[in-house]
Design a protein around this motif. Structure first.
Motif, PDB file in Angstrom:
ATOM      1  N   ILE A 221       0.851  -1.199   0.000  1.00  0.00           N
ATOM      2  CA  ILE A 221       0.000   0.000   0.000  1.00  0.00           C
ATOM      3  C   ILE A 221       0.887   1.250   0.000  1.00  0.00           C
ATOM      4  N   TRP A 223       0.884   4.782   1.011  1.00  0.00           N
ATOM      5  CA  TRP A 223       0.046   5.605   1.894  1.00  0.00           C
ATOM      6  C   TRP A 223      -0.053   7.045   1.410  1.00  0.00           C
ATOM      7  N   THR A 226      -2.564   6.965  -1.297  1.00  0.00           N
ATOM      8  CA  THR A 226      -3.875   6.694  -0.684  1.00  0.00           C
ATOM      9  C   THR A 226      -4.463   7.972  -0.096  1.00  0.00           C
ATOM     10  N   PHE A 232      -7.613   3.265  -1.194  1.00  0.00           N
ATOM     11  CA  PHE A 232      -6.359   2.520  -1.109  1.00  0.00           C
ATOM     12  C   PHE A 232      -5.685   2.421  -2.481  1.00  0.00           C
TER      13      PHE A 232
END
Length: 448
Positions: A221, A223, A226, A232
């Motif tokens: 992921i 971040w 995101t 996400f």
């Protein structure tokens, strides 16, 4: 006139039905000596038989081109695979005929059963398919097609000869190569025994950021992305490309041993072709080196579309040599040709630990600069022999020796591992699958 008669006579064959008719006539004549009441019946039956023979000849020979036949074959045959061939046949008779077809296949097959029986309705066309499995590379000479035709009377047969002599080359198993290629493209290699190797981390080649979908690794992921998008986002990584994969084929006498009609060299050639093709589909560079008592062919690693054809053409001509492998020449060639760290897959065979010890110094030198994978063969016949119960003292000796050789193979694996050299010990028929499995495992674990 004499030549024409000879031509018709040479293509005329007598059938069992005619001999049965003649036997009946002979029996009637013999019986007529003892039973005068038969009178002219034997002679009448004989002349009826003669008239039927003449009628049969007229039916079969009134049209000089009453049958047409043609063999359809691929431009080249695939070694160790079942290759499809077909015979097209057409009848121009106005009545139903019984047909027997002989295809003169190359002498290498040692087959005398390529004989097909069928019936053809008036003016019917038919295609007959059969398969041939070559076990040696080279040129195969096909002969003529011979067709034997019977009319409904069935007293005689007429032979038609169709000249279709042709020479077909037998190449390494390109059918097997295509099968693995299709499986690799569709990501279905597990259907043919190729294992799915879990990835131990990511390669260093970052591709792009994409939306998270179920199944993506949480550890990827991104971040920051995101936070910007409000949903996400994950980093997408791709396998490292342009890694060099060299297949080295041992052509020495150790590779002459046959299993299921195919030599170990041919098994290695088929596996090399399939492995090189999978490596190219994975966008790596594939190369080739062959070695016997001296260096044979050398193809530098490349990923151009024509690379697999270059490898195929070289493998087609390779033959087993009858001397020991020149490992010193192989080491010098590898050091001279391969300039960067690469995966070197060495297809060879060791029947004893002492055979390995003779080559070990050079294998250790190669392993210092490259990731060396030694692929060698189980002796499946010895394994079967060692598994059988011993019936007497002689069989005990044989079983003991077989078990000793089988145990030596396992010791060879341990000896190679002791010096950090990876190995694959495989049955000949499983060579291709096991070699590709190992390549995918090495690639997934980023060991190159």
């Amino acid at each position: 006139m004499k030549k024409l008669f000879s031509l018709y006579y040479s293509n005329l064959f007598l059938n069992n039905r005619l001999f049965i008719g003649l036997a009946v006539c002979v029996t009637l004549f013999l019986v007529g000596f003892f039973f005068s009441w038969l009178g002219v019946i034997p002679e009448l039956v004989f002349w009826v038989l003669i008239l039927l023979i003449l009628a049969d000849i007229l039916l079969l020979y009134r049209n000089s081109k009453a049958i047409f036949a043609r063999r359809t074959a691929p431009e080249r045959l695939s070694n160790s695979d079942e290759n499809d061939l077909s015979i097209f046949i057409e009848s121009r008779y106005p009545f139903t005929v019984q047909v027997g077809i002989i295809d003169e296949v190359p002498r290498q097959f040692q087959r005398r059963d390529v004989w097909f029986k069928t019936s053809l309705a008036p003016y019917q066309q038919k295609s007959i398919t059969y398969q041939l499995r070559p076990t040696k590379r080279g040129e195969y000479d096909f002969g003529d097609i011979r067709v034997f035709v019977r009319s409904p009377l069935g007293l005689i047969s007429r032979r038609f000869n169709f000249t279709q002599s042709e020479v077909l080359p037998v190449y390494p198993s390109f059918l097997q190569m295509r099968k693995y290629e299709l499986m690799a493209i569709s990501n279905r290699l597990n259907e043919v025994g190729i294992k799915k190797i879990p990835r131990v981390g990511h390669s260093l080649e970052f591709e792009h950021v994409k939306n998270y979908v179920q199944g993506d690794d949480y550890r990827t992921i991104n971040w920051k992305a995101t936070a910007r998008h409000g949903s996400f986002m994950v980093n997408n990584y791709i396998d490292e490309k342009s890694q060099h994969v060299y297949c080295v084929i041992d052509k020495s006498r150790a590779m002459k041993m046959p299993f299921n009609g195919l030599s170990l060299l041919d098994y290695a050639i088929n596996a090399t072709l399939a492995l090189s093709n999978v490596a190219l589909k994975k966008e790596d560079k594939a190369g080739l080196i062959t070695v016997g008592e001296k260096i044979g062919s050398v193809i530098a690693a490349d990923r151009r579309p024509t690379q697999i054809n270059r490898i195929l053409e070289v493998l087609y001509k390779e033959k087993t040599r009858y001397l020991e492998t020149n490992m010193e020449a192989l080491y010098s060639t590898i050091r001279g040709v391969i300039k960067q760290r690469s995966l070197v897959v060495f297809f060879t065979n060791f029947e004893s630990l002492s055979a390995l010890q003779r080559q070990m110094p050079f294998l250790k030198r190669i392993a210092k600069f490259h990731l060396l994978l030694v692929v060698f063969f189980e002796n499946t016949e010895l394994l079967e022999m060692s598994a059988q119960p011993a019936a007497d003292v002689e069989h005990i000796y044989i079983k003991t020796v077989a078990e000793k050789f089988a145990n030596d193979k396992k010791l060879i694996v341990k000896e190679l591992a002791k010096y950090g050299i990876q190995s694959v010990l495989t049955a000949p028929e499983n060579l291709t699958i096991n070699a590709i499995n190992k390549y995918l495992e090495i690639k997934a674990r980023q060991k190159i």
